[in-house]
Design an enzyme around this catalytic site. Structure first.
Site, PDB file in Angstrom:
ATOM      1  N   ASP A 177       5.958  28.101  27.730  1.00  0.00           N
ATOM      2  CA  ASP A 177       6.609  26.915  27.625  1.00  0.00           C
ATOM      3  C   ASP A 177       5.401  25.917  27.773  1.00  0.00           C
ATOM      4  O   ASP A 177       4.574  25.607  26.895  1.00  0.00           O
ATOM      5  CB  ASP A 177       7.599  26.788  28.233  1.00  0.00           C
ATOM      6  CG  ASP A 177       8.466  25.492  27.969  1.00  0.00           C
ATOM      7  OD1 ASP A 177       8.322  24.631  27.449  1.00  0.00           O
ATOM      8  OD2 ASP A 177       9.744  25.702  28.444  1.00  0.00           O
TER       9      ASP A 177
ATOM     10  N   ASP B  11      17.607  32.474  31.772  1.00  0.00           N
ATOM     11  CA  ASP B  11      18.625  31.769  32.483  1.00  0.00           C
ATOM     12  C   ASP B  11      18.511  30.283  32.332  1.00  0.00           C
ATOM     13  O   ASP B  11      17.577  29.588  32.138  1.00  0.00           O
ATOM     14  CB  ASP B  11      18.574  32.278  34.043  1.00  0.00           C
ATOM     15  CG  ASP B  11      17.565  31.444  34.790  1.00  0.00           C
ATOM     16  OD1 ASP B  11      18.095  30.625  35.784  1.00  0.00           O
ATOM     17  OD2 ASP B  11      16.355  31.383  34.536  1.00  0.00           O
TER      18      ASP B  11
END
Length: 183
Positions: A106, A162
């Protein structure tokens, strides 16, 4: 209410994931076929555990497995910028080929730090394998040698990823509905 109801759209089905992981395993098998030193897969917990299990079985050569836990997120959705090693490797990596296995690349903050820490331990080589790459969020100059899929800048869950420790067990990768995580 089912956890599936919190998913806005499915980006990658179970079948697409299995196919791409098999391709990555075959590529790693080819790339390390002539290496005599051990190959160690380092899973970055917790998000990569499902990917790591499937990837390790898709590699047709002996590999060793180790785990690290690092964090720069806390319980939120944005990186804090502060990286902390919560669980270090169990074994030394000097002279071995290391493949860091991550769920998503990311901002690059955590992985850039981690790759620097591991490189300083003198492995024979070090490379990064990420299931998902989100390049538009990149803040650090880090690139993966092995990439499963490039994804848009959306909040993604499933297959180990998650939100607040939920949704890891979804068998696919989906985009979480904004109302689930909106502040």
């Amino acid at each position: 209410m089912s956890m599936h109801d919190d998913v806005k759209e499915i980006l990658f089905t179970e079948e697409q994931l299995q196919e791409r992981v098999a391709q990555l395993g075959a590529q790693i098998t080819r790339d390390y076929a002539d290496k005599t030193e051990p190959v160690v897969l380092v899973s970055v917990l917790r998000g990569s555990y499902i990917f790591m299990a499937d990837l390790s079985r898709a590699i047709d050569r002996p590999v060793q497995i180790d785990f690290m836990s690092v964090s720069s997120y806390g319980a939120g959705t944005k990186t804090s910028g502060q990286v902390e090693i919560k669980k270090d490797l169990s074994d030394p990596i000097e002279g071995v080929h290391v493949i860091v296995v991550e769920d998503i690349l990311d901002s690059g903050t955590t992985l850039s730090y981690l790759m620097n820490v591991l490189s300083a331990r003198h492995p024979a080589s070090i490379s990064l394998c990420t299931l998902l790459d989100k390049p538009e969020r990149r803040e650090k100059p880090i690139y993966a040698k092995y990439v499963g899929f490039t994804v848009p800048n959306a909040f993604i869950v499933g297959y180990g990823l998650d939100y607040a420790e939920k949704y890891r067990n979804l068998p696919y990768i989906g985009v979480l509905k904004e109302e689930v995580y909106a502040d």
